[in-house]
Structures are given as structure tokens and as C-alpha cells.
Scaffold this motif. Structure first.
Motif, PDB file in Angstrom:
ATOM      1  N   ARG A  23       0.833  -1.210   0.000  1.00 48.99           N
ATOM      2  CA  ARG A  23       0.000   0.000   0.000  1.00 48.99           C
ATOM      3  C   ARG A  23       0.866   1.257   0.000  1.00 48.99           C
ATOM      4  NH1 ARG A  23      -5.447  -1.091   3.339  1.00 48.99           N
ATOM      5  NH2 ARG A  23      -5.970   0.827   2.245  1.00 48.99           N
ATOM      6  N   LYS A  27       1.097   4.196  -2.852  1.00 49.57           N
ATOM      7  CA  LYS A  27       0.925   5.613  -2.496  1.00 49.57           C
ATOM      8  C   LYS A  27       1.752   5.885  -1.245  1.00 49.57           C
ATOM      9  CE  LYS A  27      -2.337   9.163  -1.130  1.00 49.57           C
ATOM     10  NZ  LYS A  27      -2.944   9.319   0.167  1.00 49.57           N
ATOM     11  N   GLN A  30       1.405   7.917   3.550  1.00 50.79           N
ATOM     12  CA  GLN A  30       0.049   7.763   4.070  1.00 50.79           C
ATOM     13  C   GLN A  30       0.020   7.875   5.591  1.00 50.79           C
ATOM     14  OE1 GLN A  30      -2.568   4.729   2.308  1.00 50.79           O
ATOM     15  NE2 GLN A  30      -0.790   4.118   1.085  1.00 50.79           N
ATOM     16  N   THR A  31      -1.129   8.315   6.079  1.00 50.88           N
ATOM     17  CA  THR A  31      -1.362   8.369   7.520  1.00 50.88           C
ATOM     18  C   THR A  31      -1.806   6.991   7.995  1.00 50.88           C
ATOM     19  OG1 THR A  31      -3.697   8.933   7.288  1.00 50.88           O
ATOM     20  CG2 THR A  31      -2.111  10.775   7.373  1.00 50.88           C
ATOM     21  N   ARG A  33      -4.557   6.355   9.466  1.00 51.45           N
ATOM     22  CA  ARG A  33      -5.961   6.235   9.070  1.00 51.45           C
ATOM     23  C   ARG A  33      -6.086   5.735   7.626  1.00 51.45           C
ATOM     24  NH1 ARG A  33     -10.161  10.893  10.275  1.00 51.45           N
ATOM     25  NH2 ARG A  33      -9.271  10.325  12.264  1.00 51.45           N
ATOM     26  N   GLU A  34      -5.287   6.296   6.737  1.00 49.88           N
ATOM     27  CA  GLU A  34      -5.321   5.864   5.336  1.00 49.88           C
ATOM     28  C   GLU A  34      -4.885   4.406   5.199  1.00 49.88           C
ATOM     29  OE1 GLU A  34      -4.333   9.744   2.649  1.00 49.88           O
ATOM     30  OE2 GLU A  34      -2.735   9.065   4.002  1.00 49.88           O
ATOM     31  N   ALA A  37      -7.660   1.962   6.235  1.00 51.37           N
ATOM     32  CA  ALA A  37      -8.866   1.927   5.409  1.00 51.37           C
ATOM     33  C   ALA A  37      -8.924   0.650   4.576  1.00 51.37           C
ATOM     34  CB  ALA A  37      -8.923   3.151   4.498  1.00 51.37           C
ATOM     35  N   ARG A  43      -6.959  -0.526  14.293  1.00 50.86           N
ATOM     36  CA  ARG A  43      -5.959   0.538  14.199  1.00 50.86           C
ATOM     37  C   ARG A  43      -4.711   0.170  15.010  1.00 50.86           C
ATOM     38  NH1 ARG A  43      -6.435   6.171  13.116  1.00 50.86           N
ATOM     39  NH2 ARG A  43      -4.946   7.403  14.300  1.00 50.86           N
ATOM     40  N   GLU A  67      -0.440  15.288  11.608  1.00 52.57           N
ATOM     41  CA  GLU A  67      -0.437  13.958  11.021  1.00 52.57           C
ATOM     42  C   GLU A  67       0.956  13.352  10.988  1.00 52.57           C
ATOM     43  OE1 GLU A  67      -2.260  14.782   7.220  1.00 52.57           O
ATOM     44  OE2 GLU A  67      -4.154  13.957   7.981  1.00 52.57           O
TER      45      GLU A  67
END
Length: 108
Positions: A23, A27, A30-31, A33-34, A37, A43, A67
């Protein structure tokens, strides 16, 4: 901090951690949270996997405001590939892999 090969291999041994690296490869930056997802993990579980990846130096992070952005670090994987794949003759393995893909009808 330079991780040893064992910590990198241990980090890569888990499918969830490899999925997180995939992932981040798709990208970068990423945070948490991202990254959470669409995963069937809590978490806290994702955070623990990220901590293991950070220990192995496969993931780094930096703060941007409030962040925490995570980034893939491919250098340890490359170092292992250079050390181990070269030992087993990369050219022959590439040819065998291409032949296998062709015989199995996989054109990618």
C-alpha cells in the motif's frame, strides 16, 4: 540504525506487513488512518505492524502538522536482494521465471 537481515526477513514474513508495504508502494506518505482503510485489522494492529516495519527500517515517518506520514524505505529489501539473489545467479533465475510465466500463459 542499521537493521540486520534477520529483522528484515522477520518483518517481511508476515502477510499483513507485506500488504502495508504494498500500500505504501502504491501511495507513499500515508497516515495511519489511510493505511487502516479497507483492512480487516484494528488501528492498534496496524500500528503494531508499522512499528515492526520501522524497527526493520522498511518504513520511516515524518510529522506534517498533526499527522504522521509513513513512507516505504526499499533500501533494506534491495540490500537483501543484492546479497542473496546475486548469490543464486540472477540471470538464470530471471530466465527461468520468464519461461515459467510463458508456459503458464502469464504474459505480465
Amino acid at each position: 540504525m542499521k537493521p540486520d537481515d534477520d529483522s528484515v526477513f522477520r518483518a517481511l514474513a508476515d502477510a499483513n506487513r507485506r500488504r502495508l508495504l504494498d500500500r505504501l508502494h502504491a501511495k507513499n506518505g500515508q497516515t495511519l488512518r489511510e493505511l487502516c482503510a479497507g483492512l480487516a485489522m484494528t488501528r492498534q494492529a496496524v500500528a503494531k505492524h508499522l512499528a515492526i516495519l520501522e524497527e526493520a527500517n522498511l518504513v520511516s515517518w515524518r510529522r506534517q502538522g498533526r499527522e504522521k506520514l509513513h513512507f516505504i524505505n526499499p533500501a533494506p529489501i534491495n540490500a537483501i536482494a543484492e546479497r542473496w539473489i546475486a548469490k543464486f545467479e540472477r540471470h538464470r533465475l530471471t530466465a527461468l521465471s520468464a519461461l515459467k510465466a510463458k508456459l503458464e500463459g502469464d504474459e505480465t
